[in-house]
Enzyme design. Structure first.
Site, PDB file in Angstrom:
ATOM      1  N   ASP A  64       8.498 -10.294  10.008  1.00 27.11           N
ATOM      2  CA  ASP A  64       7.427 -10.347   9.263  1.00 27.11           C
ATOM      3  C   ASP A  64       7.404 -12.305   9.315  1.00 27.11           C
ATOM      4  O   ASP A  64       5.687 -11.953   9.022  1.00 27.11           O
ATOM      5  CB  ASP A  64       7.943 -10.903   8.028  1.00 27.11           C
ATOM      6  CG  ASP A  64       9.054  -9.525   7.219  1.00 27.11           C
ATOM      7  OD1 ASP A  64       8.442  -9.067   7.064  1.00 27.11           O
ATOM      8  OD2 ASP A  64       9.948  -9.564   6.784  1.00 27.11           O
ATOM      9  N   GLU A 101       0.849  -0.903   0.302  1.00 31.41           N
ATOM     10  CA  GLU A 101      -0.017   0.000   0.011  1.00 31.41           C
ATOM     11  C   GLU A 101       0.492   0.919  -0.316  1.00 31.41           C
ATOM     12  O   GLU A 101       0.638   2.574   1.007  1.00 31.41           O
ATOM     13  CB  GLU A 101      -1.148   0.278   1.326  1.00 31.41           C
ATOM     14  CG  GLU A 101       0.122   0.084   2.618  1.00 31.41           C
ATOM     15  CD  GLU A 101       0.119  -1.262   3.556  1.00 31.41           C
ATOM     16  OE1 GLU A 101       0.127  -2.692   2.543  1.00 31.41           O
ATOM     17  OE2 GLU A 101       0.388  -1.688   4.277  1.00 31.41           O
ATOM     18  N   GLU A 147      -3.610  -4.277   9.511  1.00 30.25           N
ATOM     19  CA  GLU A 147      -4.548  -5.082   8.575  1.00 30.25           C
ATOM     20  C   GLU A 147      -5.361  -5.610   8.655  1.00 30.25           C
ATOM     21  O   GLU A 147      -6.439  -5.634   7.654  1.00 30.25           O
ATOM     22  CB  GLU A 147      -3.166  -6.396   8.230  1.00 30.25           C
ATOM     23  CG  GLU A 147      -2.170  -6.720   7.578  1.00 30.25           C
ATOM     24  CD  GLU A 147      -2.118  -5.637   6.322  1.00 30.25           C
ATOM     25  OE1 GLU A 147      -3.065  -5.624   6.174  1.00 30.25           O
ATOM     26  OE2 GLU A 147      -0.890  -5.001   6.633  1.00 30.25           O
ATOM     27  N   HIS A 150      -8.585  -3.768  -1.468  1.00 28.09           N
ATOM     28  CA  HIS A 150      -7.665  -3.587  -0.062  1.00 28.09           C
ATOM     29  C   HIS A 150      -6.284  -3.039   0.289  1.00 28.09           C
ATOM     30  O   HIS A 150      -6.160  -2.452   1.365  1.00 28.09           O
ATOM     31  CB  HIS A 150      -6.648  -5.298   0.257  1.00 28.09           C
ATOM     32  CG  HIS A 150      -5.713  -4.904   1.637  1.00 28.09           C
ATOM     33  ND1 HIS A 150      -6.585  -6.132   2.799  1.00 28.09           N
ATOM     34  CD2 HIS A 150      -5.125  -5.198   1.580  1.00 28.09           C
ATOM     35  CE1 HIS A 150      -5.195  -6.360   3.229  1.00 28.09           C
ATOM     36  NE2 HIS A 150      -4.678  -4.924   3.198  1.00 28.09           N
ATOM     37  N   GLU A 151      -5.510  -2.743  -0.419  1.00 29.42           N
ATOM     38  CA  GLU A 151      -4.432  -1.792  -0.780  1.00 29.42           C
ATOM     39  C   GLU A 151      -5.098  -0.633  -0.835  1.00 29.42           C
ATOM     40  O   GLU A 151      -3.949   0.613  -0.460  1.00 29.42           O
ATOM     41  CB  GLU A 151      -3.406  -1.621  -2.227  1.00 29.42           C
ATOM     42  CG  GLU A 151      -2.750  -3.592  -2.995  1.00 29.42           C
ATOM     43  CD  GLU A 151      -2.847  -4.206  -1.091  1.00 29.42           C
ATOM     44  OE1 GLU A 151      -1.294  -2.908  -0.322  1.00 29.42           O
ATOM     45  OE2 GLU A 151      -2.137  -4.752  -1.161  1.00 29.42           O
ATOM     46  N   HIS A 160      -6.384   0.624   2.731  1.00 27.14           N
ATOM     47  CA  HIS A 160      -4.813   1.441   4.004  1.00 27.14           C
ATOM     48  C   HIS A 160      -4.831   2.879   3.475  1.00 27.14           C
ATOM     49  O   HIS A 160      -3.481   3.583   4.603  1.00 27.14           O
ATOM     50  CB  HIS A 160      -3.511   0.699   3.019  1.00 27.14           C
ATOM     51  CG  HIS A 160      -3.043  -0.774   3.659  1.00 27.14           C
ATOM     52  ND1 HIS A 160      -3.186  -0.854   5.057  1.00 27.14           N
ATOM     53  CD2 HIS A 160      -3.323  -1.999   3.226  1.00 27.14           C
ATOM     54  CE1 HIS A 160      -3.241  -2.838   4.973  1.00 27.14           C
ATOM     55  NE2 HIS A 160      -3.149  -3.007   4.493  1.00 27.14           N
ATOM     56  N   TYR A 162      -5.189 -10.158   9.630  1.00 30.62           N
ATOM     57  CA  TYR A 162      -5.389  -9.660   8.655  1.00 30.62           C
ATOM     58  C   TYR A 162      -7.535 -10.282   9.230  1.00 30.62           C
ATOM     59  O   TYR A 162      -8.126  -9.886   9.156  1.00 30.62           O
ATOM     60  CB  TYR A 162      -5.494 -10.747   7.527  1.00 30.62           C
ATOM     61  CG  TYR A 162      -3.738  -9.770   6.808  1.00 30.62           C
ATOM     62  CD1 TYR A 162      -3.854  -9.383   5.610  1.00 30.62           C
ATOM     63  CD2 TYR A 162      -3.139 -10.452   7.244  1.00 30.62           C
ATOM     64  CE1 TYR A 162      -3.078  -8.844   5.321  1.00 30.62           C
ATOM     65  CE2 TYR A 162      -1.747 -10.406   7.258  1.00 30.62           C
ATOM     66  CZ  TYR A 162      -1.739  -8.963   5.806  1.00 30.62           C
ATOM     67  OH  TYR A 162      -0.838  -8.106   5.558  1.00 30.62           O
TER      68      TYR A 162
HETATM   69 ZN    ZN Z   1      -2.155  -5.115   4.191  1.00 32.37          ZN
END
Ligand code: ZN
Length: 627
Positions: A384, A282, A329, A306-307, A310, A392
């Site tokens: 990560d 994003e 998220e 989704h992006e 953001h 999410y």
């Molecule tokens: Zn995302």
């Protein structure tokens, strides 16, 4: 005066919150010295796969005697200079500390009493974790090299020395020199105009966290999609991309209608080569997206929803540390479905939410308790690692629970005021909880008693009172799958003509769940593999050009040893680098000795074409011995 006083209160509050949010993934000391603006100046050197130039940081001194501490990873620091406002730059000293496997190395710069600017002359390393350098052969057009960055979570430090914490927001400007005929784009306003002369200037005047600084360089073309929307892609891909993304402007309008104005000026999308390790990123003003979303029928545009979402949740209101990642998220996944509902209808939303819940339940089976917590503890780990379905899908389910309990009108109003209240700030989970209490829970105590907020945020698993999104369309698909599995109908008798990608995915997942138990294949067929053969003959899944369907089918092919799909599996792993697809496929292969041998043989050839972030994940899956 009133305004000035208000402003002072806001400044003090934001400083306090910055101090309390400890970021375990940054060496920096923003409570003592805070970077406010970054000026970047680079040559993009494809021959050596490096960026070479400087970063000039404008700093705010809060504790006057403290040095500036920056995050770096594999940077070659040539020289550091400091300057007081407007004065000449003087050569300064610096110390590069020991490098940690996850965090990189701290760069400590002692500051003269009046210094307000620090310039670092440096170059990146060819293996920088946040940069991927593609040879022409790895692009769609095969003629020009390509470079793109991926800074989230903590990879900005591998190409810019800065305070690499999402709790620190900066404005930035950049001057980028590339080979002539290539185009550079950034997550910023492009000041250069359309000329393709290898000399580009950018400016981002809104303060953003470091993980949103982004650059790409390649043989790119642009096509407008609407008054403030457009797409960049290689010439080979631009027409397909523009058709697929033609609803983008509509999505921006729908989101504004729900959550208030889009505050970033333009919203453009960059379609990257297939090795991009994520679905989308994003980056403000310029979403980076995988070409695997170009299905030809707009069936995978949830990624753009989704992006785009953001731009509110994540870019406007940002997680202060990677522990708070679910604030980015979970909110975004919830918003994504609301955008889809607004543009494509409730049925589409129901299907996406049902698929999301299914993925979440499937993943939870293999997660440790500590990794099922929204407010996850990531101390001593790679951030990560926190990128599972928990932030999410569990995050989105929590918000859905709030929506269903308090009613859509009240919850939408709450979200709108939340985005306004925290606009251009980085906040912690505690700050969200306080705001939730004050503005929603305490105002409606009878309803608040129905949502176990502490359990949602701080406990593993899914609360028993969680909503269960379901889709009537899926119920019909499921019925067909069962009729076939019970030998009551043949594949040709299924009413599939109008099935969407989501319905096909649900069909495959239903079949897969049943095939997993022994003795559950249709009577006329001997094995799970034979059953897959029957479906493949009817519906040609092995040849599907839809990346989500192909992925689901290939995963089932490994599980059920359906050998006719193996060549396609190899081709898929050799040409696509999106981690969401390749990691589960390698994991599935690695479950048997023969599968693992095949995985290693493919990976040996594919590894040089994957992004460093994907390589880290797959090395781990296959216990890659190195060569
Ligand atoms: Zn995302």
């Amino acid at each position: 005066m009133m305004y000035r006083l208000l402003f002072a209160i806001i400044v003090v509050t934001s400083l306090v919150s910055a101090v309390t949010a400890q970021d375990y993934h940054s060496y920096s000391n923003p409570a003592a010295v805070r970077v406010r603006h970054v000026d970047l100046d680079w040559d993009v050197v494809f021959e050596q796969k490096i960026l070479k130039g400087s970063a000039t940081l404008t700093i705010e001194r809060i504790s006057p005697n403290e040095p500036l501490i920056l995050d770096t990873r594999d940077l070659k620091i040539d020289k550091v200079e400091t300057s007081a406002d407007g004065a000449r730059y003087e050569v300064g000293t610096f110390k590069l500390g020991e490098s940690d496997k996850f965090l990189g190395a701290p760069l400590t710069i002692p500051l003269p009493p009046k210094a307000t600017r620090v310039r670092i002359h440096y170059s990146t390393s060819p293996g920088a974790s946040g940069l991927q350098w593609l040879d022409p052969a790895q692009t769609a057009g095969k003629k020009s090299p390509f470079l793109f960055t991926q800074s989230e979570a903590i990879h900005a430090r591998s190409w810019i020395p800065l305070q690499d914490s999402p709790g620190v927001r900066v404005t930035y400007a950049a001057h980028v020199r590339t080979p002539r005929n290539l185009l550079a784009v950034m997550s910023a306003e492009n000041l250069s105009g359309p000329a393709r002369d290898g000399d580009y200037r950018f400016r981002m005047d809104q303060p953003i966290p470091s993980y949103l600084i982004a650059l790409a360089v390649g043989d790119l073309q642009f096509q407008s999609l609407g008054p403030r929307t457009g797409v960049y892609a290689e010439p080979h891909t631009i027409a397909l991309a523009a058709r697929e993304l033609s609803d983008t402007e509509k999505m921006v309008v729908a989101t504004e209608h729900l959550y208030g104005p889009y505050r970033w000026g333009r919203y453009d999308i960059l379609i990257l080569p297939p090795s991009f390790p994520y679905g989308g990123m994003e980056n403000p003003r310029l979403t980076f997206a995988t070409p695997t979303m170009l299905a030809g029928d707009k069936s995978l545009v949830s990624l753009i929803a989704h992006e785009l979402a953001h731009s509110w949740s994540g870019n406007l209101v940002t997680n202060a540390t990677w522990r708070d990642f679910w604030l980015n998220e979970g909110f975004t996944t919830y918003l994504e479905r609301r955008i889809l509902e607004a543009v494509y209808g409730r049925s589409r939303e129901e299907m996406e939410a049902a698929l999301g819940l299914r993925d979440l339940k499937e993943e939870i089976v293999s997660l440790d308790d500590r990794d099922e917590i929204l407010h996850i503890d990531l101390k001593g780990r790679d951030p990560d690692d926190g990128s599972t379905d928990i932030p999410y899908e569990k995050g989105a389910l929590f918000l859905r629970h709030l929506e269903e309990t308090f009613g859509r009108a009240r919850f939408d109003q709450f979200l709108k005021s939340y985005f306004n209240h925290f606009a251009f700030q980085s906040i912690t989970t505690d700050q969200f909880e306080d705001y939730l209490k004050q503005n929603l829970l305490n105002k409606n105590p009878a309803l608040a008693a129905k949502v176990p907020v502490d359990e949602w945020i701080n406990k593993p698993g899914i609360p028993a009172s969680a909503p269960t999104p379901s889709s009537p369309a899926f119920a019909k698909v499921q019925e067909q799958a069962h009729l076939w599995l019970e030998s009551k109908i043949k594949p040709a008798q299924m009413p599939v003509a109008k099935w969407t990608t989501q319905e096909w995915l649900h069909f495959l997942q239903t079949v897969q769940t049943v095939l997993r138990s022994p003795g559950s294949v249709p009577e006329s067929l001997d094995s799970a593999a034979q059953s897959m053969g029957a479906l493949d003959r009817a519906f040609h899944f092995t040849r599907s050009g839809n990346s989500e369907i192909a992925f689901q089918w290939l995963l089932m092919s490994i599980r059920n040893r359906y050998e006719p799909a193996y060549p396609r599996l190899e081709e898929f792993l050799m040409t696509i680098g999106r981690r969401k697809f390749i990691k589960p496929l390698y994991e599935e292969l690695a479950k048997t000795p023969e599968g693992k041998a095949r995985a290693l043989a493919i990976y040996r050839r594919a590894r040089p074409t994957y992004h460093p972030i994907a390589v880290t994940s797959i090395d781990d899956v296959l216990k890659w011995p190195g060569e």
